[in-house]
Write a protein that holds these residues in place. Structure first.
Motif, PDB file in Angstrom:
ATOM      1  N   PRO A  55      -1.870  -2.660  18.225  1.00  0.00           N
ATOM      2  CA  PRO A  55      -0.432  -2.643  18.494  1.00  0.00           C
ATOM      3  C   PRO A  55       0.235  -1.516  17.721  1.00  0.00           C
ATOM      4  CG  PRO A  55      -0.921  -4.332  16.867  1.00  0.00           C
ATOM      5  CD  PRO A  55      -2.258  -3.772  17.323  1.00  0.00           C
ATOM      6  N   CYS A  56       1.282  -0.948  18.280  1.00  0.00           N
ATOM      7  CA  CYS A  56       2.052   0.070  17.577  1.00  0.00           C
ATOM      8  C   CYS A  56       3.009  -0.631  16.617  1.00  0.00           C
ATOM      9  CB  CYS A  56       2.826   0.926  18.575  1.00  0.00           C
ATOM     10  SG  CYS A  56       3.698   2.310  17.799  1.00  0.00           S
ATOM     11  N   ARG A  57       2.879  -0.327  15.341  1.00  0.00           N
ATOM     12  CA  ARG A  57       3.705  -0.931  14.309  1.00  0.00           C
ATOM     13  C   ARG A  57       4.272   0.173  13.419  1.00  0.00           C
ATOM     14  NH1 ARG A  57       3.280  -4.557  17.332  1.00  0.00           N
ATOM     15  NH2 ARG A  57       2.466  -6.658  16.973  1.00  0.00           N
ATOM     16  N   PRO A  58       5.289  -0.126  12.599  1.00  0.00           N
ATOM     17  CA  PRO A  58       5.847   0.907  11.725  1.00  0.00           C
ATOM     18  C   PRO A  58       4.821   1.506  10.764  1.00  0.00           C
ATOM     19  CG  PRO A  58       7.329  -0.973  11.838  1.00  0.00           C
ATOM     20  CD  PRO A  58       6.058  -1.382  12.540  1.00  0.00           C
ATOM     21  N   TYR A  59       3.733   0.779  10.507  1.00  0.00           N
ATOM     22  CA  TYR A  59       2.685   1.225   9.595  1.00  0.00           C
ATOM     23  C   TYR A  59       1.377   1.550  10.322  1.00  0.00           C
ATOM     24  CZ  TYR A  59       2.193  -3.765  10.340  1.00  0.00           C
ATOM     25  OH  TYR A  59       2.120  -5.005  10.947  1.00  0.00           O
TER      26      TYR A  59
ATOM     27  N   ASP B 227      -4.333  16.045  -3.787  1.00  0.00           N
ATOM     28  CA  ASP B 227      -2.911  16.347  -3.844  1.00  0.00           C
ATOM     29  C   ASP B 227      -2.137  15.240  -3.146  1.00  0.00           C
ATOM     30  OD1 ASP B 227      -2.628  18.651  -5.300  1.00  0.00           O
ATOM     31  OD2 ASP B 227      -3.217  19.937  -3.627  1.00  0.00           O
ATOM     32  N   ASP B 228      -0.832  15.342  -3.196  1.00  0.00           N
ATOM     33  CA  ASP B 228       0.026  14.419  -2.475  1.00  0.00           C
ATOM     34  C   ASP B 228       1.111  15.221  -1.781  1.00  0.00           C
ATOM     35  OD1 ASP B 228       0.974  12.109  -1.467  1.00  0.00           O
ATOM     36  OD2 ASP B 228       1.686  11.259  -3.358  1.00  0.00           O
ATOM     37  N   VAL B 229       1.729  14.638  -0.799  1.00  0.00           N
ATOM     38  CA  VAL B 229       2.848  15.286  -0.115  1.00  0.00           C
ATOM     39  C   VAL B 229       4.024  14.335  -0.138  1.00  0.00           C
ATOM     40  CG1 VAL B 229       1.409  16.677   1.392  1.00  0.00           C
ATOM     41  CG2 VAL B 229       2.058  14.401   2.115  1.00  0.00           C
ATOM     42  N   ASP B 230       5.200  14.862   0.130  1.00  0.00           N
ATOM     43  CA  ASP B 230       6.383  14.013   0.173  1.00  0.00           C
ATOM     44  C   ASP B 230       6.225  12.971   1.263  1.00  0.00           C
ATOM     45  OD1 ASP B 230       7.530  15.431  -1.836  1.00  0.00           O
ATOM     46  OD2 ASP B 230       8.615  16.803  -0.499  1.00  0.00           O
ATOM     47  N   ASP B 231       6.665  11.755   0.961  1.00  0.00           N
ATOM     48  CA  ASP B 231       6.587  10.678   1.930  1.00  0.00           C
ATOM     49  C   ASP B 231       7.557  10.919   3.073  1.00  0.00           C
ATOM     50  OD1 ASP B 231       6.198   8.183  -0.652  1.00  0.00           O
ATOM     51  OD2 ASP B 231       4.699   9.321   0.463  1.00  0.00           O
ATOM     52  N   PHE B 232       7.112  10.586   4.272  1.00  0.00           N
ATOM     53  CA  PHE B 232       7.998  10.671   5.420  1.00  0.00           C
ATOM     54  C   PHE B 232       9.003   9.530   5.341  1.00  0.00           C
ATOM     55  CE2 PHE B 232       9.321  11.998   9.454  1.00  0.00           C
ATOM     56  CZ  PHE B 232       9.500  10.905  10.262  1.00  0.00           C
TER      57      PHE B 232
ATOM     58  N   LEU C  50       0.823  -1.211   0.000  1.00  0.00           N
ATOM     59  CA  LEU C  50       0.000   0.000   0.000  1.00  0.00           C
ATOM     60  C   LEU C  50       0.858   1.263   0.000  1.00  0.00           C
ATOM     61  CD1 LEU C  50      -2.770  -1.095   2.535  1.00  0.00           C
ATOM     62  CD2 LEU C  50      -2.744  -1.320   0.052  1.00  0.00           C
ATOM     63  N   GLY C  51       2.149   1.104  -0.272  1.00  0.00           N
ATOM     64  CA  GLY C  51       3.026   2.252  -0.293  1.00  0.00           C
ATOM     65  C   GLY C  51       3.411   2.682   1.109  1.00  0.00           C
TER      66      GLY C  51
END
Length: 212
Positions: free
Chosen positions: A100-104, A178-183, A88-89
């Motif tokens: 749960p806290c995960r990177p995604y 719109d889109d923004v730069d990915d973190f 999903l990018g």
């Protein structure tokens, strides 16, 4: 979509908000009936939904009995597998402390100790509130989801999904996206000793970068 979420309260790179909701049902009967009784004492289906910033329900899991915990549903879901595989990018789902806290999947800081952590939690809560609004709109549009369904289990599951689809069709989308730069992505490695460790590391980086 990230821009729309960011404009709510300044939380970066959000691709959706996740939440669970109990849909009341009549007792299904049989040997497994008590599996459908939730912690509040009534029979239900615990439905997992992911919504976008336009209040559309972009992912729904409608098959788990009411006694099932939200985190169990998420861990067994296809959307979790997609996120793990980075299909999903880049970006994050926002969920409450039941997840749960995960990177995604970013969750609130349980005991915020710094001003930055308080700002993170405030932004997280305001942005995640979109899920509450989306589910509220859905249930108001189809009162049977609040009053309870009295059909067979298979029909009930189909009705829940069908109302979600009809709800989306009733929402007029915003044509401008719109889109923004990915973190920047966190280090891609498994930390078996503490499954939340990598997620916590990503969350700390967000706090330090955006809310300090």
């Amino acid at each position: 979509m990230k821009t729309k979420f960011f404009n709510v309260a300044g939380f970066p790179s959000v691709i959706g908000c996740i939440d669970g909701r109990h849909i009341p049902i009549q007792s299904p009967g049989g040997d497994n009936a008590e599996l459908f009784r939730n912690r509040k004492g009534y029979f239900s289906i615990n439905v997992q939904v992911v919504c976008d910033a336009d209040l559309k329900l972009i992912n729904i899991v409608s098959r788990w009995p009411g006694s099932t915990h939200d985190s169990t549903i998420f861990n067994a879901s296809f959307v979790r597998a997609q996120l793990e595989a980075k299909e999903l990018g880049s970006g994050y789902l926002l969920g409450d402390s039941a997840y749960p806290c995960r990177p995604y999947l970013m969750t609130p800081v349980a005991n915020p100790a710094t001003a930055a952590e308080h700002r993170y939690n405030s932004s997280h809560i305001k942005t995640r509130n979109i899920a509450e609004r989306a589910i509220g709109v859905w249930k108001r549009r189809f009162p049977c989801l609040s009053l309870g369904l009295r059909t067979t289990i298979n029909t009930t599951l189909s009705v829940i999904v069908a109302t979600a689809i009809l709800n989306n069709l009733a929402i007029i989308p915003d044509d401008h996206i719109d889109d923004v730069d990915d973190f920047g992505e966190a280090e891609d490695q498994a930390i078996e000793e503490n499954p939340n460790a990598l997620g916590n590391a990503v969350r700390n980086t967000i706090i330090d970068t955006y809310f300090n």
